[in-house]
Design an enzyme around this catalytic site. Structure first.
Site, short mmCIF file in Angstrom:
data_model
loop_
_atom_site.label_atom_id
_atom_site.label_comp_id
_atom_site.label_asym_id
_atom_site.label_seq_id
_atom_site.Cartn_x
_atom_site.Cartn_y
_atom_site.Cartn_z
N GLY A 105 0.83 -1.21 0.00
CA GLY A 105 0.00 0.00 0.00
C GLY A 105 0.86 1.25 0.00
N GLY A 126 1.69 3.28 -2.37
CA GLY A 126 1.45 4.29 -3.42
C GLY A 126 0.86 5.59 -2.91
N ASP A 141 -2.52 -7.48 -5.81
CA ASP A 141 -3.52 -7.41 -4.74
C ASP A 141 -3.01 -8.26 -3.58
OD1 ASP A 141 -5.67 -7.71 -3.02
OD2 ASP A 141 -7.15 -7.88 -4.63
N SER A 200 -5.21 0.05 13.89
CA SER A 200 -5.94 1.32 13.97
C SER A 200 -6.49 1.51 15.37
CB SER A 200 -7.12 1.30 12.98
OG SER A 200 -7.95 2.43 13.21
N TYR A 252 -14.25 -3.37 10.34
CA TYR A 252 -12.92 -2.76 10.17
C TYR A 252 -12.12 -2.88 11.47
CZ TYR A 252 -9.27 0.77 9.58
OH TYR A 252 -8.06 1.41 9.54
N LYS A 255 -8.68 -5.16 12.30
CA LYS A 255 -7.42 -4.60 12.84
C LYS A 255 -7.07 -5.24 14.18
CE LYS A 255 -6.23 -1.53 9.66
NZ LYS A 255 -5.11 -1.84 8.74
N1 LIG Z 1 -5.84 7.45 7.60
C1 LIG Z 1 -6.19 7.11 8.83
O1 LIG Z 1 -6.79 7.92 9.57
C2 LIG Z 1 -5.83 5.74 9.38
C3 LIG Z 1 -6.03 5.51 10.75
C4 LIG Z 1 -5.72 4.26 11.27
C5 LIG Z 1 -5.19 3.28 10.48
N2 LIG Z 1 -5.00 3.50 9.13
C6 LIG Z 1 -4.44 2.40 8.33
O2 LIG Z 1 -3.27 2.86 7.69
C7 LIG Z 1 -3.03 2.08 6.50
C8 LIG Z 1 -2.74 3.02 5.32
O3 LIG Z 1 -3.93 3.73 5.01
P1 LIG Z 1 -3.94 5.27 4.57
O4 LIG Z 1 -4.61 6.02 5.62
O5 LIG Z 1 -2.60 5.69 4.12
O6 LIG Z 1 -4.99 5.22 3.34
P2 LIG Z 1 -4.74 5.13 1.77
O7 LIG Z 1 -4.10 6.38 1.30
O8 LIG Z 1 -6.06 4.75 1.19
O9 LIG Z 1 -3.69 3.95 1.58
C9 LIG Z 1 -4.04 2.59 1.57
C10 LIG Z 1 -3.21 1.92 0.49
O10 LIG Z 1 -3.42 0.50 0.56
C11 LIG Z 1 -3.52 -0.01 -0.76
N3 LIG Z 1 -4.34 -1.21 -0.69
C12 LIG Z 1 -5.59 -1.34 -0.17
N4 LIG Z 1 -6.03 -2.60 -0.31
C13 LIG Z 1 -5.03 -3.28 -0.95
C14 LIG Z 1 -4.88 -4.62 -1.39
N5 LIG Z 1 -5.86 -5.53 -1.25
N6 LIG Z 1 -3.72 -4.98 -1.99
C15 LIG Z 1 -2.73 -4.07 -2.17
N7 LIG Z 1 -2.82 -2.80 -1.77
C16 LIG Z 1 -3.96 -2.41 -1.17
C17 LIG Z 1 -4.15 1.12 -1.58
O11 LIG Z 1 -3.73 1.08 -2.96
P3 LIG Z 1 -4.61 0.36 -4.11
O12 LIG Z 1 -6.02 0.83 -3.91
O13 LIG Z 1 -3.98 0.81 -5.36
O14 LIG Z 1 -4.44 -1.11 -3.87
C18 LIG Z 1 -3.58 2.36 -0.91
O15 LIG Z 1 -2.41 2.83 -1.56
C19 LIG Z 1 -4.27 1.21 6.31
O16 LIG Z 1 -4.00 -0.10 6.77
C20 LIG Z 1 -5.32 1.89 7.20
O17 LIG Z 1 -6.31 0.99 7.63
C21 LIG Z 1 -5.30 4.72 8.57
#
Ligand SMILES: NC(=O)c1ccc[n+]([C@@H]2O[C@H](COP(=O)([O-])OP(=O)(O)OC[C@H]3O[C@@H](n4cnc5c(N)ncnc54)[C@H](OP(=O)(O)O)[C@@H]3O)[C@@H](O)[C@H]2O)c1
Length: 241
Positions: A8, A10, A55, A134, A145, A149
């Site tokens: 993830g 990107g 994926d 999370s 969700y 986690k």
């Molecule tokens: N933002 C928050 O407030 C927050 C809080 C707590 C925890 N988190 C956790 O932090 C992590 C990163 O999230 P983020 O906040 O940075 O959101 P994000 O910008 O949406 O990043 C998530 C990344 O995961 C990739 N992804 C999702 N499902 C995938 C799969 N099946 N295979 C491969 N890649 C996958 C997505 O790319 P593609 O769609 O191109 O696959 C995307 O680049 C996640 O695990 C999220 O649950 C986030």
């Protein structure tokens, strides 16, 4: 030169983690499903970063990607995931409910379990696995969700037990609300954002850099005796003591 894999990588937190390792001179592979997004990120982050699209929740795609992943992995960051309920159509009946729960378990739990297992024999002595959980696993309110986690945190304990004898650590970071990611899709409602920020003792949202800094620490020699832990990075919104 250390070899780092960030799933993830990107966008959002994963991208910031990849940038932080590359700034230290490490070689980084960013993964995700969208080739174009990954290619843009790799180009922006420079020659130490390359992209491999797959994926992480699909066993066949993970196996096929192995040929493109490094032969030795010093640090694996299981960051891929998100709340698959966000932006999804409302479900009907138990069949719809089961599909929605499986989507979150796939995205957050299976993605980490499959990639870690596939790379298990490539993890280097002295290395680290860091997985993303999370605050939702601890504070409730987000159903499947949060449950997915919480399962990552439970699995991590077994992983730490398995990897410990090889001097490889396994830890989890549980972020609170982090801004500048694609997590909330179309965006978070202003009232929800204000509530999230108000919960932090420092009255600010978290940033991807906050999480990247914690990943760098957990992947450093300074953290070699820290394993099997969940580290809460949330401005004090929730205390994991
Ligand atoms: N933002 C928050 O407030 C927050 C809080 C707590 C925890 N988190 C956790 O932090 C992590 C990163 O999230 P983020 O906040 O940075 O959101 P994000 O910008 O949406 O990043 C998530 C990344 O995961 C990739 N992804 C999702 N499902 C995938 C799969 N099946 N295979 C491969 N890649 C996958 C997505 O790319 P593609 O769609 O191109 O696959 C995307 O680049 C996640 O695990 C999220 O649950 C986030």
């Amino acid at each position: 030169m250390r070899q780092i894999v960030v799933t993830g990588g990107g966008t959002g937190i994963g991208r910031a983690v990849a940038a932080a390792f590359a700034e230290q001179g490490d070689q980084v592979v960013v993964t995700g499903r969208r080739k174009d997004v990954l290619a843009q990120t790799a180009a922006a982050l420079g020659p130490l970063v390359r992209a491999v699209a797959f994926d992480a929740a699909d066993p066949a795609q993970v196996e096929a990607a192995l040929a493109e992943l490094p032969d030795r992995v010093d640090v694996l960051v299981n960051n891929a995931g998100g709340n698959t309920d966000i932006g999804a159509e409302p479900t009907e009946g138990l069949t719809g409910l089961a599909a929605a729960w499986r989507a979150n378990l796939d995205a957050n739990l299976l993605s980490a379990v499959l990639v870690t297992t596939a790379l298990r024999d490539r993890l280097a002595r002295g290395g680290a696995v860091v997985s993303l959980s999370s605050i939702a696993a601890h504070r409730g309110g987000s159903g499947s969700y949060g449950a997915s986690k919480a399962a990552v945190e439970a699995w991590n304990l077994t992983l730490a037990q398995q990897l410990g004898p090889g001097r490889i650590t396994a830890n989890v970071i549980a972020p609170g609300y982090i801004e500048d990611t694609d997590f909330f899709g179309e965006g978070i409602a202003p009232a929800r954002r204000a509530w999230n920020v108000s919960q932090a003792l420092n009255n600010r949202p978290g940033t991807p850099a906050d999480i990247a800094g914690t990943v760098l620490y957990l992947a450093s020699p300074a953290a070699s005796h820290v394993t099997g832990q969940t580290i809460h990075v949330n401005g004090g919104s929730f205390s994991g003591r």
